[in-house]
Design an enzyme around this catalytic site. Structure first.
Site, mmCIF file in Angstrom:
data_model
loop_
_atom_site.group_PDB
_atom_site.id
_atom_site.type_symbol
_atom_site.label_atom_id
_atom_site.label_comp_id
_atom_site.label_asym_id
_atom_site.label_seq_id
_atom_site.Cartn_x
_atom_site.Cartn_y
_atom_site.Cartn_z
ATOM 1 N N HIS A 76 3.304 7.604 5.258
ATOM 2 C CA HIS A 76 2.002 8.406 5.766
ATOM 3 C C HIS A 76 1.018 7.518 6.672
ATOM 4 O O HIS A 76 0.258 8.211 7.420
ATOM 5 C CB HIS A 76 1.110 8.438 4.471
ATOM 6 C CG HIS A 76 0.271 7.526 3.886
ATOM 7 N ND1 HIS A 76 0.784 6.630 2.861
ATOM 8 C CD2 HIS A 76 -0.988 6.897 4.219
ATOM 9 C CE1 HIS A 76 -0.379 5.608 2.751
ATOM 10 N NE2 HIS A 76 -1.286 5.503 3.434
ATOM 11 N N GLU A 108 -0.266 6.922 12.491
ATOM 12 C CA GLU A 108 -1.859 6.225 12.822
ATOM 13 C C GLU A 108 -1.582 5.059 13.129
ATOM 14 O O GLU A 108 -2.095 4.388 14.027
ATOM 15 C CB GLU A 108 -2.514 6.387 11.418
ATOM 16 C CG GLU A 108 -3.819 5.946 11.483
ATOM 17 C CD GLU A 108 -4.937 6.988 12.285
ATOM 18 O OE1 GLU A 108 -4.393 8.172 12.268
ATOM 19 O OE2 GLU A 108 -5.945 6.543 13.040
ATOM 20 N N ASP A 109 -0.875 4.037 12.524
ATOM 21 C CA ASP A 109 -0.781 2.480 12.829
ATOM 22 C C ASP A 109 0.559 1.943 13.353
ATOM 23 O O ASP A 109 0.380 0.768 13.500
ATOM 24 C CB ASP A 109 -0.845 2.044 11.220
ATOM 25 C CG ASP A 109 -2.088 2.160 10.306
ATOM 26 O OD1 ASP A 109 -3.236 2.600 11.276
ATOM 27 O OD2 ASP A 109 -2.398 2.082 9.509
ATOM 28 N N HIS A 145 0.689 -1.043 0.255
ATOM 29 C CA HIS A 145 -0.044 -0.146 -0.134
ATOM 30 C C HIS A 145 0.741 1.147 -0.015
ATOM 31 O O HIS A 145 0.673 2.107 -0.732
ATOM 32 C CB HIS A 145 -0.864 -0.060 1.280
ATOM 33 C CG HIS A 145 -1.511 1.168 1.534
ATOM 34 N ND1 HIS A 145 -2.492 1.839 0.585
ATOM 35 C CD2 HIS A 145 -1.619 1.955 2.510
ATOM 36 C CE1 HIS A 145 -3.050 2.902 1.167
ATOM 37 N NE2 HIS A 145 -2.492 3.142 2.050
#
Ligand code: MN
Length: 575
Positions: free
Chosen positions: A73, A77-78, A49
């Site tokens: 990116h 967040e992850d 991704h």
């Protein structure tokens, strides 16, 4: 899937540069290791991704910082990576970009009610501050749409809807037609499965027939252009996108025969005069369809799109559409703001005589983008206005902790926000957290802030809030609540009817002054016939006192009638 692929693609647009290559490689390795235990819903390594997102950015000719941020990116967040850590490894610009993408990720489209798609698009632009953040987000969304079939149905539909309502129009707004078309065509089958199936089955043959026809037309056109001394850079067939065809068919009773631009012949030339030359030649060959000549070169579309369009009665009197433009216009038409960004970046770096992948964020700021754009399309007020409305509007966009977007006038405070969420939230507000930090109620909110109002049931608004509130909505609510709560009247309004007498006015005011009651208003309301009516507003604070004064007034010479009512303090009404 390797960083070499990215660097190779990057080098086709930018000169060989070790620093940029090192940055891309470093980001690639970092992302690879940070996400090593992650899988996509498809079962693929998460890295696919990130790689695809970065690769698309490379094809839009983005700089090395953007490509690095594209790889990173999802880090904040992850994974456990903090913005600080990114800054340490990759510098403040890359960290800023990733942080911006993470912020955009907090925005959720809540459905067609309350015009939220429009708000959301505006907000995305407002909080991104740098167009590159939007490019990364768009590239991210494109890959997510390509792999959407692996996502559970319910979530899938929300994402498809959001893509159709928010992201595709945003891409279109930025002039990225090719991307907008991709996003729409990817969302289409999820949102309208039956229509999609119908179209797929019915359109294939029409496409092929049209393309065959244009293949016959092409050599005749080329021959005519040669006579005029024009050699096109390229000629290609542009098949209308499926979703855009669907939208058009709805206006034409689903009759494909009526769609002349199902396939268009696109002629790319070197210069603007050649564009008009091609148009002239075509019209010499075949008569144009009235009303179908569009000069978007002289009058670009609001998103900057430039091209000449014409439909002519071509071979066998059948209509054929042509699109004529220069290479640069073509690139703008396909990639819009991204293409523009590239040219600006090149210009800027040429000027400082040193190519730098680290062009400052300031240099590339959104405002400068608009300014230079303005210079590039000096005739197109429409275009600049269209952007201005969205970007320099006096509205700000604030998020609730659950991702709901509320828009408020610029300069609004947490008090305004609280009352906008709900009147009761406003009334019971005891404090506020902005982006997880406690701040004071007079803080001026910024677009993109996540605002959480702390409440307490017994809390009541105070008069001082009227100074903090900027919106009339909040002020109104605060006033009416305070009024409802006020049990101690501060003022009394008297109506006194008395015989017309030269001393009436003096006598009445002396009653108040003898009793040490300040009078804020004394007015002769009428003086007709033999009676006068006076209005007196005085600081009589309770009914006992008010009755006492009434008695004194009644005993005054010539006074016939006295009425009073207790009124609310003026100060709150005139703030
Ligand atoms: Mn992502």
């Amino acid at each position: 899937m390797s960083y070499e692929t990215l660097i190779k693609e990057y080098n086709t647009h930018f000169p060989d540069d070790k620093k940029s290559q090192a940055l891309i490689k470093q980001a690639f390795d970092f992302a690879h290791s940070a996400h090593r235990n992650h899988k996509r819903a498809s079962g693929d390594d998460y890295m696919t991704h990130l790689f695809e997102t970065a690769l698309k950015l490379t094809s839009w000719k983005m700089d090395a910082e953007t490509i690095a941020a594209g790889l990173l990116h999802d880090c904040i967040e992850d994974t456990n990576t903090s913005p600080k850590e990114l800054e340490k490894h990759f510098g403040e610009h890359v960290s800023f970009l990733v942080d911006g993408v993470t912020k955009l990720g907090n925005l959720k489209y809540s459905g067609p009610q309350e015009h939220s798609a429009h708000n959301l698009r505006r907000m995305m632009l407002a909080i991104s501050k740098d167009l590159r953040v939007v490019f990364i987000k768009l590239s991210d969304r494109l890959h997510n749409m390509r792999t959407l079939s692996h996502i559970p149905a319910k979530k899938r539909n929300r994402i498809a809807l959001e893509t159709m309502e928010v992201y595709a129009p945003l891409a279109m707004r930025l002039g990225m037609q090719s991307l907008a078309g991709d996003l729409q065509d990817l969302a289409f089958p999820y949102l309208h499965p039956n229509e999609y199936k119908w179209l797929k089955e019915n359109v294939k043959e029409s496409y092929e027939t049209r393309e065959r026809y244009l293949k016959e037309v092409e050599p005749i056109v080329l021959k005519e252009l040669k006579k005029a001394g024009i050699v096109p850079i390229s000629v290609n067939y542009r098949a209308k996108r499926l979703y855009s065809l669907y939208k058009k068919l709805q206006r034409y009773d689903m009759n494909i025969e009526q769609i002349y631009d199902l396939v268009a012949l696109r002629i790319i030339v070197d210069t603007v005069p050649e564009c008009y030359g091609v148009l002239g030649s075509l019209h010499q060959l075949w008569p144009p369809l009235p009303g179908c000549i569009k000069d978007y070169i002289a009058l670009p579309k609001p998103n900057g799109y430039q091209s000449l369009h014409t439909t002519v009665f071509s071979l066998n009197d059948r209509p054929a559409e042509f699109q004529i433009r220069t290479t640069q216009m073509h690139e703008h038409a396909e990639n819009g703001a991204a293409a523009h960004w590239f040219y600006e970046n090149k210009k800027a770096t040429k000027n400082v005589a040193q190519r730098s992948a680290n062009a400052s964020t300031k240099e590339l700021s959104w405002v400068n983008q608009i300014k230079s754009w303005q210079q590039q399309f000096p005739g197109s007020k429409e275009f600049v206005e269209a952007l201005k409305v969205d970007l320099f509007s006096d509205r700000i966009f604030i998020l609730t902790p659950r991702g709901r977007v509320l828009d408020l006038p610029a300069g609004s405070t947490p008090v305004d926000f609280a009352y906008k969420v709900h009147t009761d939230i406003g009334h019971s507000c005891t404090g506020v957290k902005v982006n997880d930090k406690m701040v004071s109620l007079d803080t001026s909110l910024q677009s993109g802030d996540v605002v959480e109002i702390l409440t307490q049931k017994s809390k009541k608004p105070s008069g001082s809030w009227l100074r903090l509130a900027k919106t009339s909505h909040a002020k109104k609510k605060i006033r009416s609540r305070i009024r409802r709560d006020s049990t101690v009247p501060k003022k009394t309004e008297y109506r006194i009817v008395g015989e017309k007498h030269i001393d009436l006015f003096k006598n009445i005011s002396s009653i108040f002054s003898r009793n040490h009651i300040p009078v804020s208003e004394i007015e002769m309301l009428s003086s007709e016939g033999s009676y006068s009516i006076l209005k007196v507003v005085a600081e009589v604070k309770d009914t006992a006192k008010a009755d006492n004064i009434t008695l004194k007034l009644k005993n005054s010479k010539g006074v016939r009638e006295v009425n009073y009512k207790i009124i609310q303090p003026d100060i709150f009404l005139t703030f």
